[in-house]
Scaffold this motif. Structure first.
Motif, PDB file in Angstrom:
ATOM      1  N   LEU A 124      12.799  99.945  -3.233  1.00  0.00           N
ATOM      2  CA  LEU A 124      13.743 100.460  -4.131  1.00  0.00           C
ATOM      3  C   LEU A 124      15.124 100.405  -3.742  1.00  0.00           C
ATOM      4  O   LEU A 124      15.940 100.026  -4.858  1.00  0.00           O
ATOM      5  CB  LEU A 124      12.985 101.790  -4.330  1.00  0.00           C
ATOM      6  N   ALA A 125      15.475 100.936  -2.683  1.00  0.00           N
ATOM      7  CA  ALA A 125      17.115 101.136  -2.454  1.00  0.00           C
ATOM      8  C   ALA A 125      17.665  99.563  -2.589  1.00  0.00           C
ATOM      9  O   ALA A 125      18.676  99.339  -3.177  1.00  0.00           O
ATOM     10  CB  ALA A 125      17.106 101.533  -1.118  1.00  0.00           C
ATOM     11  N   ALA A 126      16.864  98.568  -2.185  1.00  0.00           N
ATOM     12  CA  ALA A 126      17.245  97.226  -2.134  1.00  0.00           C
ATOM     13  C   ALA A 126      17.634  96.714  -3.575  1.00  0.00           C
ATOM     14  O   ALA A 126      18.192  95.785  -3.904  1.00  0.00           O
ATOM     15  CB  ALA A 126      16.439  96.172  -1.379  1.00  0.00           C
ATOM     16  N   ALA A 127      16.713  97.140  -4.334  1.00  0.00           N
ATOM     17  CA  ALA A 127      17.121  96.894  -6.014  1.00  0.00           C
ATOM     18  C   ALA A 127      18.034  97.622  -6.738  1.00  0.00           C
ATOM     19  O   ALA A 127      18.311  97.017  -7.902  1.00  0.00           O
ATOM     20  CB  ALA A 127      15.524  97.228  -6.786  1.00  0.00           C
ATOM     21  N   THR A 128      18.735  98.427  -5.934  1.00  0.00           N
ATOM     22  CA  THR A 128      20.035  99.024  -6.466  1.00  0.00           C
ATOM     23  C   THR A 128      21.089  98.415  -6.331  1.00  0.00           C
ATOM     24  O   THR A 128      21.137  97.447  -5.201  1.00  0.00           O
ATOM     25  CB  THR A 128      20.015 100.657  -6.185  1.00  0.00           C
ATOM     26  N   HIS A 129      22.322  98.781  -6.858  1.00  0.00           N
ATOM     27  CA  HIS A 129      23.335  97.916  -6.680  1.00  0.00           C
ATOM     28  C   HIS A 129      24.630  98.224  -5.732  1.00  0.00           C
ATOM     29  O   HIS A 129      25.170  97.365  -4.777  1.00  0.00           O
ATOM     30  CB  HIS A 129      24.279  97.700  -7.933  1.00  0.00           C
ATOM     31  N   VAL A 130      24.453  99.579  -5.421  1.00  0.00           N
ATOM     32  CA  VAL A 130      25.345 100.368  -4.348  1.00  0.00           C
ATOM     33  C   VAL A 130      24.630 100.985  -3.428  1.00  0.00           C
ATOM     34  O   VAL A 130      23.929 102.171  -4.175  1.00  0.00           O
ATOM     35  CB  VAL A 130      26.532 100.783  -4.635  1.00  0.00           C
ATOM     36  N   ARG A 131      24.614 101.233  -2.239  1.00  0.00           N
ATOM     37  CA  ARG A 131      23.828 102.182  -1.671  1.00  0.00           C
ATOM     38  C   ARG A 131      24.520 103.050  -0.476  1.00  0.00           C
ATOM     39  O   ARG A 131      25.377 102.260  -0.011  1.00  0.00           O
ATOM     40  CB  ARG A 131      22.948 101.255  -0.523  1.00  0.00           C
ATOM     41  N   THR A 188      23.532  99.314   4.090  1.00  0.00           N
ATOM     42  CA  THR A 188      24.102  99.948   3.078  1.00  0.00           C
ATOM     43  C   THR A 188      25.995  99.813   2.964  1.00  0.00           C
ATOM     44  O   THR A 188      26.211  99.094   3.607  1.00  0.00           O
ATOM     45  CB  THR A 188      24.156 101.579   3.368  1.00  0.00           C
ATOM     46  N   HIS A 189      26.253 100.426   1.892  1.00  0.00           N
ATOM     47  CA  HIS A 189      27.799  99.978   1.513  1.00  0.00           C
ATOM     48  C   HIS A 189      28.675 101.144   2.129  1.00  0.00           C
ATOM     49  O   HIS A 189      29.660 101.142   2.650  1.00  0.00           O
ATOM     50  CB  HIS A 189      28.201 100.121   0.163  1.00  0.00           C
ATOM     51  N   TYR A 190      28.162 102.451   2.020  1.00  0.00           N
ATOM     52  CA  TYR A 190      28.828 103.810   2.481  1.00  0.00           C
ATOM     53  C   TYR A 190      27.967 104.770   3.465  1.00  0.00           C
ATOM     54  O   TYR A 190      26.661 104.602   3.176  1.00  0.00           O
ATOM     55  CB  TYR A 190      29.077 104.717   1.286  1.00  0.00           C
TER      56      TYR A 190
END
Ligand code: 1HE
Length: 269
Positions: A124-131, A188-190
């Protein structure tokens, strides 16, 4: 930055495992099944589809986060044994449909991760655009040890994020990555302190919502298609998208604002 608008209700009919709220142009979705560690049962996954299909036009970005100690323990394993092989294929295809709705939907989605982000929770997290990860987050694909396989698009999305070799290792050995390591390998990005994820996620969503709709469309729908194709056709598609985006009135206004010293500069933050 100005204070965030107050939370208001978002009138979408959802199962009790999902709670939707609105904060100005941002929709917030909370996975709210903490007694089952936000395990994703069918009702919840279908509720995700409802949520992302029913967002009002003036919602410009979304944030998804989890209640309790964990973002999500993945697929609800108690539902798995009820299905025969063809039903399992259909079930996986249902997840694909819903997660595609997120990845290739209208609004950019920021996920805020903490605690267990495992199996289907990681998909699910991988389907989002910014993590955004809080330092408590950890990532695993326990499917390997449970005798099953990813079914929510993990094979498609995770190798693009962290590489096929790392995903193989996670599945074969049950390796977990902590939040720092997950950040280092590009999951993740942040990375933020425990408890700071939602505020960071909302702040990012507000910045995203301030982009033009056409730019956000290009980033969500054109960029990943270009990344999936050859250089020659990708370059043509990029030129077309660039011309369309910069030809829009809002883009012209923003460029004029900069040239006439009314817009912010691109400074280090
Ligand atoms: C669940 C699930 C679940 C918890 N399905 N019920 N995912 C996994 O293999 C991870 C499984 N879960 C865990 O390893 C742990 O629950 C956690 C490390 C996430 C959290 O541990 P803890 O000690 O806080 O909680 P708990 O006591 O293990 O679980 C609390 C309750 O949640 C308990 O139910 P209860 O009725 O006995 O209280 C658990 O049974 C329940 N629970 N996780 C169902 N996943 C599209 S394909 C995707 C394939 C996958 O995702 S496979 C990975 C599945």
């Amino acid at each position: 930055m100005s204070a965030s608008p107050a939370k208001t209700d978002l009138k979408i009919d959802l199962p009790s495992s999902l709670v939707a709220e609105r904060r100005g142009a941002i929709a917030l979705l909370r996975l709210s099944r903490p007694h089952k560690r936000n395990a994703l049962d069918d009702l919840t996954v279908l509720g995700l589809e409802t949520f992302f299909s029913a967002l009002p036009d003036d919602v410009k970005a979304a944030v998804i986060y989890g209640e309790g100690e964990h973002f999500s323990a993945g697929l609800d394993l108690s539902e798995l044994s009820k299905r025969d092989v063809s039903e399992r294929i259909g079930h996986s295809q249902m997840w694909h449909r819903v997660f595609e709705r997120i990845e290739f939907g209208r609004v950019p989605v920021v996920s805020v991760l903490h605690g267990a982000v495992v199996g289907g929770g990681l998909e699910l997290a991988a389907a989002t655009h910014v993590r955004v990860a809080e330092r408590s987050a950890y990532y695993a694909l326990p499917e390997g040890s449970r005798g099953i396989y990813v079914g929510g698009g993990g094979s498609v999305r995770l190798p693009r994020l962290i590489g096929t070799a790392r995903m193989m290792d996670m599945m074969l050995t049950g390796r977990t990555y902590d939040a720092e390591a997950g950040q280092a390998i590009g999951l993740t990005h942040y990375l933020v302190e425990p408890g700071a994820g939602l505020a960071q996620g909302i702040a990012l969503a507000e910045r995203i919502a301030a982009n033009t709709a056409l730019t956000n469309f290009a980033v969500l729908h054109v960029l990943p298609r270009i990344a999936d194709q050859g250089r020659a056709s990708g370059s043509v598609m990029e030129s077309l998208m660039a011309a369309i985006a910069s030809g829009h009135d809002e883009a012209k206004k923003r460029l004029k604002d900069f040239l006439e010293k009314r817009a912010g500069k691109t400074i280090r933050r």
